[in-house]
Design a protein around this motif. Structure first.
Motif, short mmCIF file in Angstrom:
data_model
loop_
_atom_site.label_atom_id
_atom_site.label_comp_id
_atom_site.label_asym_id
_atom_site.label_seq_id
_atom_site.Cartn_x
_atom_site.Cartn_y
_atom_site.Cartn_z
N ALA A 71 4.20 10.03 -11.66
CA ALA A 71 3.43 10.56 -10.38
C ALA A 71 2.20 9.90 -10.55
O ALA A 71 1.04 10.85 -10.54
CB ALA A 71 3.53 11.99 -10.35
N SER A 72 1.96 8.79 -10.99
CA SER A 72 0.66 8.03 -11.30
C SER A 72 -0.07 7.55 -9.93
O SER A 72 -0.94 7.10 -10.04
CB SER A 72 0.58 7.39 -12.21
N LEU A 73 0.71 7.69 -8.87
CA LEU A 73 0.07 6.93 -7.44
C LEU A 73 -0.21 7.92 -6.63
O LEU A 73 0.45 9.11 -6.46
CB LEU A 73 1.33 6.00 -7.04
N ARG A 74 -1.26 7.59 -5.59
CA ARG A 74 -1.79 8.37 -4.54
C ARG A 74 -1.76 7.62 -3.35
O ARG A 74 -1.72 6.35 -3.23
CB ARG A 74 -3.24 8.62 -4.77
N ALA A 75 -1.68 8.46 -2.14
CA ALA A 75 -1.56 7.33 -0.84
C ALA A 75 -2.82 6.80 -0.80
O ALA A 75 -4.01 7.18 -1.12
CB ALA A 75 -1.48 8.49 0.34
N GLY A 76 -2.66 5.39 -0.36
CA GLY A 76 -3.95 4.54 -0.22
C GLY A 76 -3.75 3.73 -1.26
O GLY A 76 -4.62 2.45 -1.33
N ASP A 77 -3.45 3.58 -2.45
CA ASP A 77 -3.48 2.63 -3.76
C ASP A 77 -2.53 1.38 -3.26
O ASP A 77 -1.49 1.47 -2.49
CB ASP A 77 -2.62 3.24 -5.01
N VAL A 78 -3.29 0.31 -3.66
CA VAL A 78 -2.68 -0.63 -3.73
C VAL A 78 -1.87 -1.20 -4.84
O VAL A 78 -2.40 -1.32 -5.86
CB VAL A 78 -3.72 -2.05 -3.22
N VAL A 116 1.12 -1.05 -0.06
CA VAL A 116 0.02 0.04 0.06
C VAL A 116 1.02 1.32 -0.01
O VAL A 116 1.85 1.28 0.66
CB VAL A 116 -0.88 0.16 1.26
N VAL A 117 0.50 2.23 -0.91
CA VAL A 117 1.22 3.52 -0.85
C VAL A 117 0.90 4.37 0.38
O VAL A 117 -0.24 4.63 0.79
CB VAL A 117 0.92 4.29 -2.10
N VAL A 118 2.01 4.60 1.20
CA VAL A 118 1.73 5.24 2.42
C VAL A 118 2.12 6.80 2.58
O VAL A 118 1.63 7.51 3.03
CB VAL A 118 2.43 4.79 3.74
N SER A 119 2.92 7.07 1.19
CA SER A 119 3.28 8.45 1.22
C SER A 119 3.61 8.75 -0.13
O SER A 119 4.49 8.28 -0.91
CB SER A 119 4.68 8.66 1.94
N ALA A 120 2.82 9.72 -0.85
CA ALA A 120 2.84 10.06 -2.18
C ALA A 120 2.78 11.38 -2.48
O ALA A 120 2.25 12.01 -1.80
CB ALA A 120 1.82 9.41 -3.09
N GLY A 121 3.69 12.12 -3.40
CA GLY A 121 3.62 13.45 -3.73
C GLY A 121 4.61 14.47 -2.81
O GLY A 121 4.61 15.68 -3.10
N LYS A 122 5.17 13.75 -2.06
CA LYS A 122 6.29 14.53 -1.18
C LYS A 122 7.70 14.43 -1.72
O LYS A 122 8.44 14.96 -1.53
CB LYS A 122 6.40 14.16 0.45
N MET A 123 7.87 13.41 -2.38
CA MET A 123 9.23 13.34 -3.37
C MET A 123 8.88 13.24 -4.71
O MET A 123 7.74 13.07 -5.27
CB MET A 123 9.95 12.17 -3.05
N THR A 124 9.90 14.00 -5.52
CA THR A 124 9.48 13.71 -7.14
C THR A 124 10.19 12.51 -7.50
O THR A 124 11.02 12.02 -7.10
CB THR A 124 10.53 14.98 -7.71
N LYS A 125 9.23 11.79 -8.30
CA LYS A 125 9.61 10.44 -8.84
C LYS A 125 9.51 9.40 -7.91
O LYS A 125 10.19 8.37 -8.40
CB LYS A 125 10.37 10.63 -9.88
N ALA A 126 8.89 9.60 -6.81
CA ALA A 126 9.31 8.63 -5.86
C ALA A 126 7.90 8.44 -4.78
O ALA A 126 7.53 9.47 -4.36
CB ALA A 126 10.69 8.69 -5.05
N VAL A 127 7.81 7.25 -4.21
CA VAL A 127 6.61 7.13 -3.30
C VAL A 127 7.05 6.03 -2.23
O VAL A 127 8.11 5.12 -2.52
CB VAL A 127 5.43 6.45 -3.80
#
Length: 141
Positions: free
Chosen positions: A53-60, A12-23
């Motif tokens: 940058a296609s992922l959001r926090a909460g995505d499986v 599960v994505v827990v952190s997205a959008g805080k780093m460029t090109k990384a989650v």
């Protein structure tokens, strides 16, 4: 890594959008405690490459081990299993394996071209290159 099977994990994505090109993706696993003779739930977090940058926090998502992209990023997203928030069609696409290989090939070609430009041709003396650079620059008089 050609020839070796990639380690594939789901998380599960827990952190997205805080780093460029990384989650940051958290994967769950079980460990066995020998003294208590019992299984316990544990987790491990991975930094994962997401260049579009296609992922959001909460995505499986499904991630796979690949070549080392930076100091801490060693995995890439291969698929979004269950989106959280906007639908998959509204987001930029996740890169396929062929697209990632093509981008890597283009990057190495650009690097080789820069090295060829720096490297002197056979028979050319280093002083000729320096004089050419000095003559090409405008010096204020």
């Amino acid at each position: 890594m050609p020839g070796s099977p990639a380690k594939i994990l789901c998380g599960v994505v827990v952190s997205a959008g805080k780093m460029t090109k990384a989650v940051k993706v958290r994967t769950a696993k079980q460990t066995y405690h020998k003294f208590f003779k019992k299984h316990f739930q544990t987790h491990q977090s991975y930094l994962v490459s997401d260049p579009n940058a296609s992922l959001r926090a909460g995505d499986v998502v499904r991630i796979a081990a690949e070549r080392q992209i930076s100091r801490h990023i060693k995995h890439v997203v291969t698929e979004i299993l269950a989106p959280w928030g906007p639908s998959i069609e509204e987001r930029p696409p996740v890169l396929s394996e062929e697209e990632r290989a093509r981008r890597l090939q283009e990057k190495t070609e650009r690097k080789k071209e820069r090295r060829r430009e720096r490297k002197p041709e056979k028979g050319e003396v280093a002083e000729d290159r320096v004089e050419g650079m000095v003559q090409g620059t405008a010096v204020a008089s």
